[in-house]
Design an enzyme around this catalytic site. Structure first.
Site, PDB file in Angstrom:
ATOM      1  N   TYR A  48     -23.716  -6.367 -15.870  1.00 44.00           N
ATOM      2  CA  TYR A  48     -22.686  -6.178 -14.732  1.00 44.00           C
ATOM      3  C   TYR A  48     -21.676  -4.888 -14.766  1.00 44.00           C
ATOM      4  O   TYR A  48     -21.973  -4.351 -15.899  1.00 44.00           O
ATOM      5  CB  TYR A  48     -21.671  -7.431 -14.756  1.00 44.00           C
ATOM      6  CG  TYR A  48     -21.100  -7.805 -16.079  1.00 44.00           C
ATOM      7  CD1 TYR A  48     -19.800  -7.326 -16.437  1.00 44.00           C
ATOM      8  CD2 TYR A  48     -21.824  -8.444 -17.055  1.00 44.00           C
ATOM      9  CE1 TYR A  48     -19.214  -7.556 -17.682  1.00 44.00           C
ATOM     10  CE2 TYR A  48     -21.034  -8.585 -18.442  1.00 44.00           C
ATOM     11  CZ  TYR A  48     -19.871  -8.141 -18.548  1.00 44.00           C
ATOM     12  OH  TYR A  48     -19.210  -8.780 -19.886  1.00 44.00           O
ATOM     13  N   TYR A  50     -18.296  -2.813 -13.692  1.00 49.31           N
ATOM     14  CA  TYR A  50     -17.026  -3.000 -13.360  1.00 49.31           C
ATOM     15  C   TYR A  50     -16.648  -1.839 -12.209  1.00 49.31           C
ATOM     16  O   TYR A  50     -17.485  -0.992 -12.076  1.00 49.31           O
ATOM     17  CB  TYR A  50     -15.916  -2.838 -14.673  1.00 49.31           C
ATOM     18  CG  TYR A  50     -15.965  -3.981 -15.436  1.00 49.31           C
ATOM     19  CD1 TYR A  50     -14.973  -4.918 -15.229  1.00 49.31           C
ATOM     20  CD2 TYR A  50     -16.471  -3.980 -16.800  1.00 49.31           C
ATOM     21  CE1 TYR A  50     -15.091  -6.008 -15.967  1.00 49.31           C
ATOM     22  CE2 TYR A  50     -16.335  -4.969 -17.617  1.00 49.31           C
ATOM     23  CZ  TYR A  50     -15.747  -6.151 -17.204  1.00 49.31           C
ATOM     24  OH  TYR A  50     -15.579  -7.358 -17.942  1.00 49.31           O
ATOM     25  N   TYR A  56     -21.936  -3.518 -18.751  1.00 48.62           N
ATOM     26  CA  TYR A  56     -21.931  -4.630 -19.721  1.00 48.62           C
ATOM     27  C   TYR A  56     -23.135  -5.420 -19.469  1.00 48.62           C
ATOM     28  O   TYR A  56     -23.774  -5.685 -18.603  1.00 48.62           O
ATOM     29  CB  TYR A  56     -20.680  -5.226 -20.018  1.00 48.62           C
ATOM     30  CG  TYR A  56     -19.373  -4.631 -20.414  1.00 48.62           C
ATOM     31  CD1 TYR A  56     -19.037  -5.137 -21.628  1.00 48.62           C
ATOM     32  CD2 TYR A  56     -18.909  -3.445 -19.919  1.00 48.62           C
ATOM     33  CE1 TYR A  56     -17.710  -4.619 -22.228  1.00 48.62           C
ATOM     34  CE2 TYR A  56     -17.702  -2.734 -20.224  1.00 48.62           C
ATOM     35  CZ  TYR A  56     -17.112  -3.464 -21.555  1.00 48.62           C
ATOM     36  OH  TYR A  56     -16.143  -3.018 -22.093  1.00 48.62           O
ATOM     37  N   ARG A  78     -21.545  -0.700 -28.532  1.00 53.30           N
ATOM     38  CA  ARG A  78     -21.141  -1.560 -29.326  1.00 53.30           C
ATOM     39  C   ARG A  78     -21.949  -2.934 -28.897  1.00 53.30           C
ATOM     40  O   ARG A  78     -22.424  -3.216 -27.745  1.00 53.30           O
ATOM     41  CB  ARG A  78     -19.748  -1.921 -29.077  1.00 53.30           C
ATOM     42  CG  ARG A  78     -19.203  -3.199 -29.921  1.00 53.30           C
ATOM     43  CD  ARG A  78     -17.587  -3.431 -29.593  1.00 53.30           C
ATOM     44  NE  ARG A  78     -17.268  -4.414 -30.006  1.00 53.30           N
ATOM     45  CZ  ARG A  78     -16.852  -4.802 -31.262  1.00 53.30           C
ATOM     46  NH1 ARG A  78     -17.374  -4.065 -32.412  1.00 53.30           N
ATOM     47  NH2 ARG A  78     -16.590  -6.013 -31.637  1.00 53.30           N
ATOM     48  N   GLU A 101     -11.998 -11.597 -31.122  1.00 47.75           N
ATOM     49  CA  GLU A 101     -13.142 -10.775 -31.867  1.00 47.75           C
ATOM     50  C   GLU A 101     -12.566 -10.647 -33.395  1.00 47.75           C
ATOM     51  O   GLU A 101     -11.295 -10.629 -33.315  1.00 47.75           O
ATOM     52  CB  GLU A 101     -13.329  -9.505 -31.331  1.00 47.75           C
ATOM     53  CG  GLU A 101     -14.117  -9.954 -29.954  1.00 47.75           C
ATOM     54  CD  GLU A 101     -14.889  -8.528 -29.631  1.00 47.75           C
ATOM     55  OE1 GLU A 101     -14.660  -7.467 -29.918  1.00 47.75           O
ATOM     56  OE2 GLU A 101     -15.633  -8.727 -28.677  1.00 47.75           O
TER      57      GLU A 101
END
Length: 197
Positions: A48, A50, A56, A78, A101
């Site tokens: 996807y 943004y 991501y 990451r 997280e």
């Protein structure tokens, strides 16, 4: 009598992947709610983008675990596997996925797989904002370091992203596969993130 609040969800734990304590059955407290069938998203793998251009990738391993890779943005490269999720079907084909997280960052995705949109929120810990390179790695192999940085801080002020994204690629991979997200983004073949369907 003063109201007593339960702040246990905000107390860090040393669970291998997640750093919060969950109410085991939050739906049991509410009588009117959407059907909690979560089968639609299990095994889905999505890419996807943004509105700000950040890309991501997410793999929904099962009803309570997910894997992701970050391909662009302030923490590009990451990636995390077996991230513990809190999931709820909010109705109208939309699911909410939330997690905290070990870094101290807070994330939430509202996902509509049929209409192929996401609304994402993340509150990025300030220590990551100050030096993103400290978190650009496979998190699972560095959990002690992530907790150490989190505890040394600073956590606040959180850097907030609040934006819509388009699901540009979606496939069904089946549940609990270790080969969907299993390497650093830099090791992927050319054009991987640009796939569309």
């Amino acid at each position: 009598m003063p109201k007593v609040y339960d702040y246990s969800a905000f107390k860090p734990t040393n669970h291998p992947v997640c750093d919060w304590q969950m109410n085991p059955a939050p739906q049991a407290m509410i009588k009117t709610q959407p059907d909690q069938d979560l089968s639609e998203f299990v095994g889905k793998h999505i890419i996807y983008t943004y509105a700000n251009g950040w890309q991501y990738e997410y793999y929904f391993r099962n009803e309570s675990l997910g894997d992701y890779r970050i391909h662009s943005g302030s923490v590009a490269n990451r990636w995390t596997t077996h991230q513990k999720l809190m999931v709820v079907n909010v109705g109208h084909g939309t699911y909410k996925f939330a997690w905290v997280e070990p870094t101290g960052s807070v994330c939430c995705l509202d996902v509509n797989f049929k209409e192929r949109w996401i609304h994402g929120f993340f509150g990025l810990s300030q220590w990551i904002n100050k030096d993103p390179s400290l978190s650009v790695l496979h998190q699972n192999e560095h959990l002690d370091a992530m907790r150490k940085h989190r505890d040394e801080g600073p956590l606040y002020p959180l850097v907030v992203n609040w934006d819509f994204a388009e699901i540009t690629f979606i496939e069904d991979c089946g549940r609990d596969r270790d080969d969907v997200i299993n390497c650093d983004p830099s090791e992927l073949p050319a054009g991987y993130i640009d796939r569309r369907n």
